[in-house]
Design an enzyme around this catalytic site. Sequence first.
Site, PDB file in Angstrom:
ATOM      1  N   ARG A  70       0.803  -1.223   0.000  1.00 13.83           N
ATOM      2  CA  ARG A  70       0.000   0.000   0.000  1.00 13.83           C
ATOM      3  C   ARG A  70       0.838   1.276   0.000  1.00 13.83           C
ATOM      4  NH1 ARG A  70      -2.822  -4.056   1.694  1.00 13.83           N
ATOM      5  NH2 ARG A  70      -0.899  -4.524   2.774  1.00 13.83           N
ATOM      6  N   THR A  71       1.843   1.340   0.863  1.00 17.76           N
ATOM      7  CA  THR A  71       2.575   2.610   0.970  1.00 17.76           C
ATOM      8  C   THR A  71       3.287   2.908  -0.348  1.00 17.76           C
ATOM      9  OG1 THR A  71       2.853   2.178   3.311  1.00 17.76           O
ATOM     10  CG2 THR A  71       4.188   3.942   2.388  1.00 17.76           C
ATOM     11  N   LYS A 100      25.151  -4.580  -3.148  1.00 19.41           N
ATOM     12  CA  LYS A 100      26.622  -4.624  -3.239  1.00 19.41           C
ATOM     13  C   LYS A 100      27.248  -3.994  -2.008  1.00 19.41           C
ATOM     14  CE  LYS A 100      26.422  -3.788  -8.241  1.00 19.41           C
ATOM     15  NZ  LYS A 100      26.744  -2.740  -9.235  1.00 19.41           N
ATOM     16  N   ARG A 121      11.548   3.771   2.923  1.00 15.81           N
ATOM     17  CA  ARG A 121      11.210   2.803   3.984  1.00 15.81           C
ATOM     18  C   ARG A 121      12.462   1.990   4.268  1.00 15.81           C
ATOM     19  NH1 ARG A 121       6.068  -1.058   4.237  1.00 15.81           N
ATOM     20  NH2 ARG A 121       5.239   0.956   4.904  1.00 15.81           N
ATOM     21  N   HIS A 149       5.643   5.866  11.348  1.00 15.64           N
ATOM     22  CA  HIS A 149       5.077   5.757   9.998  1.00 15.64           C
ATOM     23  C   HIS A 149       4.131   6.959   9.859  1.00 15.64           C
ATOM     24  CE1 HIS A 149       3.779   4.219   6.292  1.00 15.64           C
ATOM     25  NE2 HIS A 149       3.506   2.969   6.594  1.00 15.64           N
TER      26      HIS A 149
HETATM   27  N1  ASP Z   1       1.764  -1.636   6.584  1.00 18.33           N
HETATM   28  C1  ASP Z   1       2.018  -1.197   7.940  1.00 18.33           C
HETATM   29  C2  ASP Z   1       3.472  -0.848   8.133  1.00 18.33           C
HETATM   30  O1  ASP Z   1       4.233  -0.818   7.186  1.00 18.33           O
HETATM   31  C3  ASP Z   1       1.496  -2.149   8.961  1.00 18.33           C
HETATM   32  C4  ASP Z   1       2.129  -3.518   8.990  1.00 18.33           C
HETATM   33  O2  ASP Z   1       3.064  -3.818   8.241  1.00 18.33           O
HETATM   34  O3  ASP Z   1       1.666  -4.311   9.826  1.00 18.33           O
HETATM   35  O4  ASP Z   1       3.878  -0.575   9.243  1.00 18.33           O
END
Ligand code: ASP
Length: 321
Positions: A70-71, A100, A121, A149
């Site tokens: 999703r993100t 690498k 991320r 987040h």
């Molecule tokens: N998608 C959310 C996160 O990246 C929640 C999860 O992974 O549980 O933190």
Amino acid sequence: MILASTNETVEAGNGFNHKDIISVSQFNTKNLDYIFHRACEMRDVVEQDGCSDLLKGKVLACLFYEPSTRTSASFIAAMDRLGGRVIPITQGVQFSSVSKGESLADTIRTLEQYADVIVLRHPEIGSAQLAADYADVPVINAGDGAGEHPTQALLDLFTIYEELGTLENLKISMVGDLRNGRTVHSLTKLLTLYKVNLRFVSPEILRMPLTIMNEVIDAGINVRETHDVADVIKNADVLYVTRVQKERFTDLSQYEEVKGHYEITPEIMSQAKEKMIIMHPLPRVGEIHDSVDSDPRAAYFRQVKNGMYIRMALLAAVLGK
Ligand code: ASP
């Protein structure tokens, strides 16, 4: 409250121009109003025309060292719908020079030669701040380990407002892995800006970290902890359910002990208020039974869609549009 577009809110929004988004502590009720107002505008754009050219000529580098559906997809969709372009280094980070042994700092200093904004991320707490220290372009934290987040918390708060019409005097219960779940950390911190009641439901070893509990208490919030969903279900306005974060356990036998601890079923939902909403940052791995999906109170897929509008608003704001 979501404000109309006044000079005051526009000024608050200008405060994001060329800024990093690292933590929810950068937000106050005024700039949240601004972002929510812009998110509503973005929804209108998508519903009426599908896209705009607000960010035409701008490039986003999307760098994901941890899995994401999703993100990453919503940032890519957000940039696409605003007419910008994306360099996606997401599921394929293992094919980049990271494999690498390239340092995060060097990867960031490389990507900023191509891009106007970087979304990151990374599994380590503090990595987004480190990246921001090296980059001249804005860095947006898309999850730094068990830390924060912030963009998820913004979309969560926006969803609560959209679904319930207010952010004040709500009883919000968070369920699951409160120790390792970065979404509940960021959302809890944001909620301290409002007059809410918080209930934290978790097994003993997955309790909300003390530092965050102290922030909640210092903000004068009415807060209680329990192990049992039954203690909160009747009064909750929002039930925010989370997954046990397997990837944060060093001892997998501990994960096995707590993994199926909570499962929200139609039977549990039958004890909840008619107007309660159930949310989840997703992915779910059994915490909400599929048969709850048809309940109108199940807000988790509407929550997903709000993520794109919020990220459109944030990208526009940090790129000064
Ligand atoms: N998608 C959310 C996160 O990246 C929640 C999860 O992974 O549980 O933190």
